[in-house]
Structure formats: structure tokens, C-alpha cells
Design an enzyme around this catalytic site. Structure first.
Site, PDB file in Angstrom:
ATOM      1  N   ARG A 183       0.896  -1.213  -0.071  1.00 56.88           N
ATOM      2  CA  ARG A 183      -0.171  -0.005  -0.007  1.00 56.88           C
ATOM      3  C   ARG A 183       0.738   1.373   0.187  1.00 56.88           C
ATOM      4  O   ARG A 183       0.464   2.325   0.619  1.00 56.88           O
ATOM      5  CB  ARG A 183      -0.955   0.102   1.150  1.00 56.88           C
ATOM      6  CG  ARG A 183      -1.973  -1.020   1.080  1.00 56.88           C
ATOM      7  CD  ARG A 183      -2.989  -0.850   0.112  1.00 56.88           C
ATOM      8  NE  ARG A 183      -4.182  -1.565   0.044  1.00 56.88           N
ATOM      9  CZ  ARG A 183      -4.457  -2.949  -0.207  1.00 56.88           C
ATOM     10  NH1 ARG A 183      -3.109  -3.484  -0.854  1.00 56.88           N
ATOM     11  NH2 ARG A 183      -5.333  -3.536  -0.138  1.00 56.88           N
ATOM     12  N   SER A 254     -11.012  -0.356   2.147  1.00 52.69           N
ATOM     13  CA  SER A 254     -10.297  -0.354   3.507  1.00 52.69           C
ATOM     14  C   SER A 254      -9.899   0.928   4.250  1.00 52.69           C
ATOM     15  O   SER A 254      -9.372   1.629   3.562  1.00 52.69           O
ATOM     16  CB  SER A 254      -9.198  -1.476   3.614  1.00 52.69           C
ATOM     17  OG  SER A 254      -9.267  -2.614   3.084  1.00 52.69           O
ATOM     18  N   GLU A 353      -5.758   4.546   5.882  1.00 54.01           N
ATOM     19  CA  GLU A 353      -5.211   3.978   4.492  1.00 54.01           C
ATOM     20  C   GLU A 353      -5.497   5.229   3.546  1.00 54.01           C
ATOM     21  O   GLU A 353      -4.749   5.566   2.729  1.00 54.01           O
ATOM     22  CB  GLU A 353      -5.778   2.802   4.068  1.00 54.01           C
ATOM     23  CG  GLU A 353      -5.360   2.272   2.525  1.00 54.01           C
ATOM     24  CD  GLU A 353      -5.828   1.021   2.084  1.00 54.01           C
ATOM     25  OE1 GLU A 353      -5.523  -0.057   2.607  1.00 54.01           O
ATOM     26  OE2 GLU A 353      -6.807   1.226   0.980  1.00 54.01           O
TER      27      GLU A 353
HETATM   28  N1  EPU Z   1     -11.912 -10.529   9.632  1.00 57.08           N
HETATM   29  C1  EPU Z   1     -12.626 -10.284  10.849  1.00 57.08           C
HETATM   30  N2  EPU Z   1     -13.817  -9.175  11.139  1.00 57.08           N
HETATM   31  C2  EPU Z   1     -13.969  -8.597  10.138  1.00 57.08           C
HETATM   32  C3  EPU Z   1     -13.080  -8.262   8.998  1.00 57.08           C
HETATM   33  C4  EPU Z   1     -11.999  -9.313   8.848  1.00 57.08           C
HETATM   34  O1  EPU Z   1     -12.741 -11.270  11.600  1.00 57.08           O
HETATM   35  O2  EPU Z   1     -15.010  -7.536  10.366  1.00 57.08           O
HETATM   36  C5  EPU Z   1     -11.073 -11.265   9.329  1.00 57.08           C
HETATM   37  C6  EPU Z   1     -11.508 -12.283   8.416  1.00 57.08           C
HETATM   38  O3  EPU Z   1     -12.376 -13.104   8.525  1.00 57.08           O
HETATM   39  C7  EPU Z   1     -10.196 -12.699   7.885  1.00 57.08           C
HETATM   40  C8  EPU Z   1      -9.239 -11.482   8.076  1.00 57.08           C
HETATM   41  O4  EPU Z   1      -9.620 -10.884   8.825  1.00 57.08           O
HETATM   42  O5  EPU Z   1      -9.859 -14.141   8.468  1.00 57.08           O
HETATM   43  C9  EPU Z   1      -8.868 -10.553   6.764  1.00 57.08           C
HETATM   44  O6  EPU Z   1     -10.151 -10.387   6.272  1.00 57.08           O
HETATM   45  P1  EPU Z   1     -10.189 -10.155   4.461  1.00 57.08           P
HETATM   46  O7  EPU Z   1      -9.954 -11.284   3.749  1.00 57.08           O
HETATM   47  O8  EPU Z   1     -11.691  -9.610   4.420  1.00 57.08           O
HETATM   48  O9  EPU Z   1      -9.211  -9.065   3.990  1.00 57.08           O
HETATM   49  P2  EPU Z   1      -8.395  -7.474   4.750  1.00 57.08           P
HETATM   50  O10 EPU Z   1      -7.403  -7.827   5.235  1.00 57.08           O
HETATM   51  O11 EPU Z   1      -9.481  -7.215   5.705  1.00 57.08           O
HETATM   52  C10 EPU Z   1      -7.446  -7.014   2.525  1.00 57.08           C
HETATM   53  C11 EPU Z   1      -7.375  -5.704   1.737  1.00 57.08           C
HETATM   54  C12 EPU Z   1      -8.344  -5.357   1.065  1.00 57.08           C
HETATM   55  C13 EPU Z   1      -8.550  -6.732  -0.042  1.00 57.08           C
HETATM   56  C14 EPU Z   1      -8.690  -7.835   0.941  1.00 57.08           C
HETATM   57  C15 EPU Z   1      -8.338  -9.276  -0.045  1.00 57.08           C
HETATM   58  C16 EPU Z   1      -6.021  -4.045   3.072  1.00 57.08           C
HETATM   59  C17 EPU Z   1      -6.113  -2.862   4.083  1.00 57.08           C
HETATM   60  N3  EPU Z   1      -7.024  -4.505   2.703  1.00 57.08           N
HETATM   61  O12 EPU Z   1      -8.359  -6.793   3.544  1.00 57.08           O
HETATM   62  O13 EPU Z   1      -8.374  -4.241   0.179  1.00 57.08           O
HETATM   63  O14 EPU Z   1      -9.698  -6.463  -0.802  1.00 57.08           O
HETATM   64  O15 EPU Z   1      -7.410  -7.999   1.597  1.00 57.08           O
HETATM   65  O16 EPU Z   1      -7.121  -9.345  -0.581  1.00 57.08           O
HETATM   66  O17 EPU Z   1      -4.932  -4.704   2.960  1.00 57.08           O
HETATM   67  C18 EPU Z   1      -8.774  -1.880   0.117  1.00 57.08           C
HETATM   68  O18 EPU Z   1      -7.723  -1.802   0.191  1.00 57.08           O
HETATM   69  O19 EPU Z   1      -9.370  -0.979   0.064  1.00 57.08           O
HETATM   70  C19 EPU Z   1      -9.281  -3.493   0.275  1.00 57.08           C
HETATM   71  C20 EPU Z   1     -10.697  -3.615   0.286  1.00 57.08           C
END
Ligand code: EPU
Length: 357
Positions: A183, A254, A353
């Protein structure tokens, strides 16, 4: 900066005769995905990289602050944007080189990102399918090195054409000069140095699906090896399930970055919170971990919370939303509450972010 030795040249355009028209008091409500009421005091629609020099001279002569706006999907804008806002509207995409090893595709900074991903697949150029449905423009994608489902855009960028505000010329930066990390990039680190006008992607012909992320792999268990189109459809389904559509509910994806911590801190946290979700980060020896900020915020009980007009999305705690009538101040106040609680609970600082103006 070097010029890429084999970088494609931009399509030639006639030299501009006049600077584009300055637009006073432009509402940006439809041009920021939070849907905040925002007024730009002065705006220029930039449709040609060759116009930027003259516009920048005018801005400098009037000594005004300025910034560039793409799709407005990763920004938190105040009610009034003083000075000049450059609306990045450079269009067009073309395959500029292709052989048996791969293709170079050159794309205007104003092109919608998802439309471009679909265009690559329509032209049998796989590679970007994991990044489908990310809101925003092609020119904004390198700034925060957009990433999803195990892929970051920087991996597919050959070079970037940008107006360099120091040398006052268009330069071509190789990907290796852009310092792409999680990022982040030189464009985010030095916001007023470069104005991205065109991105040159390199899409290798050799392709296999990238299904390292559990969510995505789960879509294809016990199935044939999926095509890039099938991966794209699966990514869209996951995103639609977890992330709010900005057309229906204002948001900037995010709102926080996933924090990266040292091994010792990670191990101590894991003892206290055995359910903590995290991913390896960087080289294995160092043992750094990227913590799932969404999980931590969820653990603190914020998911689905409403604070007046703004709130935390009910299906993904990493996303802050505008239910209607919210503003930069209200969303930043909510963000501060979340940051403080996560700091108290986990001893981890969450970085915001989106870019704030
Ligand atoms: N989780 C929870 N509760 C929540 C949200 C997430 O327990 O409310 C847990 C999920 O179950 C999972 C973990 O946290 O085990 C990660 O969640 P997720 O796979 O949804 O990914 P993220 O880390 O929340 C990142 C990126 C997203 C991208 C996704 C998929 C960042 C800041 N965000 O989200 O990017 O789509 O991975 O690769 O790195 C963005 O940057 O705007 C964005 C949406």
C-alpha cells in the site's frame, strides 16, 4: 530519472493551443466514493498530459495549493477543497507491444480500473483478474499499490509516465524506481512531485491462476484449473459479499492498513489472543507478521456500529461507511475512536489508508 529503454511512447497528440478552462465551484459529491458534500474552489479537467505544464504554471503564478483527484475512491475530502483540483480524465488504452512472451498495455490515468481489468481479459491478457472490482482509476492504482487476493498491481507495471513537478517535463519511471511496497510507493511518499498520466503494464503470456488466498481458493475446490475469467467472477462475488458498493453506501474500501509487527510482538499477541488472524510478511527469517486489522476492530466490538451519519460496515469491520450526510470530520472522529481502542487492546497503531486532504 531514467527513461525506460523499451518503454512504449505515448500516442502522439497535437500540441495544445490553450490551457484547459478553469471550472469554478465544482461539486465533487459524485466524485468521492464516500459521497461527502465537497466543493472544489477551482478545477481543471485534465484530458491530455501535454496540458499539465501550462496548468501547473498558472497554479504556481497564483501561488495556490493543488492536488489531483482520480476516481475519489481512496480519499477523505473536506467540505471545501481550496485552491486547484486537477480532475484526472486522460482516457484510452492500447496494446503497444506484443510477442510470444507477453504484452505491454498503455493506459490513460483517467480510465476506470475495473473497466480496464475487464478489457484486458476481453483481449486475452490475463494477470490482473485478482484485482477486479477495486474502485478507482488506473492512475490512482500505483499510488497506493492496490492489492487484493495475493496480488499487487506493482508486479504488473513496467513503467509509469508522469509529469515531474521538479523538472517540469513528462518522465517515464521504471517500476523499480517507484518503490512499490504494501500500500505504498514514491507517489504516496512524495504527493506533490509526480502527476501520473499513463501507466504501462507488462502482462506475461505465461499465466496460472493465483489462488493463495483461502477465500479465493475455496471457490475452486475439487474443480478444474479455473480460467482468468472464472477467477475474476469469483473475486467479484467475494468482494460483493464483503464490501459495500459505493454507489449504494459511501465508503473508501479498507479505511486502515493491516499493521505489520515484529515477530516478538506477534508471538506475545498470539498468546493473549489465540484467534488473532495474521499473515507472514516479507522474508521468513525476519518473521514479521501482517495482522488483520479487520479482525482486531471486529474483536473490539465495532462491527456494524453507527456513529450518527457514519459507521463501521456490518460485513467487514475494516470499512467505514457514510450512511448519508456524513463528513470528513465525522468519519475521522470515528476512526480515532477505533484507533484508540485497538491501541489499548492490542498495543498496535492502526494507520489510516485513504489520503486525507
Ligand atoms: N475479519 C474479521 N472481521 C472483520 C473483517 C475481517 O474477523 O470484520 C477477518 C477475516 O475473517 C479474515 C481476516 O480478518 O480472516 C482478513 O479479512 P479479509 O480477507 O476480508 O481481508 P482484509 O485484510 O480485511 C485486505 C485488503 C483489501 C483486500 C482484501 C482481500 C488491506 C488494508 N485490505 O483486507 O483491500 O480486498 O485483503 O485481499 O490490505 C482496500 O484496500 O480497500 C481493500 C478492500
Amino acid at each position: 530519472m531514467n527513461s525506460a529503454p523499451n518503454a512504449p511512447s505515448s500516442p502522439k497528440t497535437a500540441p495544445p493551443s490553450v490551457i484547459p478552462v478553469m471550472l469554478p465551484d465544482v461539486s465533487l459529491r459524485a466524485r468521492n466514493s464516500f459521497g461527502f458534500d465537497v466543493l472544489a474552489e477551482q478545477a481543471y479537467s485534465i484530458t491530455d498530459a501535454e496540458h499539465i505544464g501550462a496548468v501547473m504554471e498558472a497554479i504556481k503564478a497564483a501561488n495556490l495549493p493543488w492536488r489531483v483527484l482520480g476516481g475519489g475512491s481512496n480519499v477523505v475530502l473536506p467540505p471545501t477543497l481550496s485552491g486547484v483540483t486537477l480532475l484526472m480524465d486522460i482516457a484510452g488504452q492500447a496494446i503497444t507491444q506484443q510477442d510470444e512472451r507477453g504484452a505491454v498495455v498503455s493506459v490513460g490515468a483517467g480510465v476506470n480500473w475495473h473497466d480496464f481489468v475487464i478489457w484486458t481479459l476481453d483481449h486475452s491478457l490475463p494477470g490482473l483478474e485478482n484485482l477486479a472490482l477495486i474502485p478507482g482509476t488506473v492512475g490512482a492504482a500505483p499510488i497506493q499499490n492496490i492489492g487484493a487476493y495475493g496480488v499487487e498491481v506493482g508486479e504488473y507495471i513496467q513503467s509509469i509516465e508522469a509529469y515531474d513537478c521538479h523538472s517540469k517535463t513528462l518522465v517515464n519511471l521504471l517500476a523499480s524506481e517507484c518503490a512499490f511496497t504494501y500500500r505504498n510507493s514514491i507517489f504516496k511518499a512524495h504527493p506533490n512531485r509526480y502527476i501520473i498520466t499513463r501507466v504501462h503494464f507488462y502482462l506475461p503470456a505465461a499465466w496460472s491462476p493465483r489462488l493463495r488466498y483461502a477465500d479465493l481458493a475455496a471457490a475452486f475446490v475439487n474443480r478444474h484449473v479455473p480460467t482468468a475469467e472464472e477467477v475474476m467472477v469469483a473475486v467479484c462475488k467475494i468482494r460483493n459479499r464483503k464490501l459495500p458498493d459505493p454507489k449504494l453506501i459511501g465508503n473508501a474500501g479498507s479505511f486502515f492498513q493491516n499493521p505489520i509487527v515484529e515477530k516478538a510482538q506477534y508471538l506475545a499477541l498470539l498468546k493473549q489472543f489465540p484467534e488473532l488472524v495474521s499473515y507472514p510478511e516479507g522474508n521468513e527469517q525476519e518473521g514479521k507478521r501482517k495482522l488483520a486489522a479487520g479482525w482486531m476492530i471486529d474483536h473490539c466490538g465495532f462491527k456494524g456500529l453507527r456513529a450518527g451519519a457514519v459507521g463501521v460496515y456490518q460485513h467487514q469491520a475494516l470499512v467505514l461507511v457514510n450512511h448519508g450526510g456524513g463528513s470528513a470530520d465525522s468519519v475521522l472522529a470515528l476512526a480515532k475512536t477505533i484507533q484508540d481502542k485497538v491501541q489499548d487492546t492490542f498495543g498496535v497503531t492502526l494507520a489510516i489508508e485513504p489520503i486525507r486532504y
